[in-house]
Motif scaffolding. Structure first.
Motif, short mmCIF file in Angstrom:
data_model
loop_
_atom_site.label_atom_id
_atom_site.label_comp_id
_atom_site.label_asym_id
_atom_site.label_seq_id
_atom_site.Cartn_x
_atom_site.Cartn_y
_atom_site.Cartn_z
N THR A 1 0.84 -1.20 0.04
CA THR A 1 0.02 0.00 -0.04
C THR A 1 0.81 1.29 -0.01
O THR A 1 0.27 2.34 0.08
CB THR A 1 -0.82 -0.11 1.26
N SER A 2 2.27 1.21 0.05
CA SER A 2 3.08 2.24 0.15
C SER A 2 2.92 3.03 1.30
O SER A 2 2.83 4.33 1.07
CB SER A 2 2.98 3.27 -1.20
N TYR A 3 2.68 2.27 2.44
CA TYR A 3 2.33 3.08 3.76
C TYR A 3 3.69 3.41 4.23
O TYR A 3 4.56 2.87 4.14
CB TYR A 3 1.67 2.25 4.69
N THR A 4 3.82 5.00 4.67
CA THR A 4 5.17 5.47 5.20
C THR A 4 4.87 5.83 6.61
O THR A 4 6.13 5.92 7.03
CB THR A 4 5.48 6.67 4.43
N GLY A 5 4.04 5.54 7.34
CA GLY A 5 3.88 5.72 8.80
C GLY A 5 4.85 4.31 9.49
O GLY A 5 5.38 3.66 9.02
#
Length: 74
Positions: free
Chosen positions: A26-30
Motif C-alpha cells: 500500500t506504500s504506507y510510510t507511517g
C-alpha cells in the motif's frame, strides 16, 4: 535455539512480517505499529498518561533552559 536468536519466529514475528508486506503493497510510510494487529507493548492507561506527562515536563524544562540561555547574554 541459536537460530531463533538470529531470526525469531512466532505470532509476533509473523505479525511484523505481515505488517511490512502490507506497508509495501500500500506504500504506507507511517509506523508499522499503526497497522499491527495487536499491541506488542500493552500498558495500562495510567502509565501511558504518566509517561506522556513526564515527556511534556521534560520538553518544557528544555525549552525553559534554552530561553534562559537566550536572555542570559549580559
Amino acid at each position: 535455539m541459536a537460530y531463533y536468536n538470529i531470526d525469531p519466529w512466532g505470532g509476533y514475528r509473523s505479525d511484523i512480517q505481515t505488517a511490512k508486506i502490507e506497508a509495501g503493497i500500500t506504500s504506507y510510510t507511517g509506523s508499522l505499529y499503526d497497522i499491527l494487529s495487536f499491541n506488542p507493548n500493552p500498558l495500562p492507561a495510567e502509565q501511558i498518561e504518566k509517561r506522556a506527562k513526564a515527556a511534556q515536563i521534560a520538553k518544557l524544562e528544555r525549552e525553559t533552559q534554552q530561553m534562559a540561555k537566550m536572555f542570559d547574554v549580559a
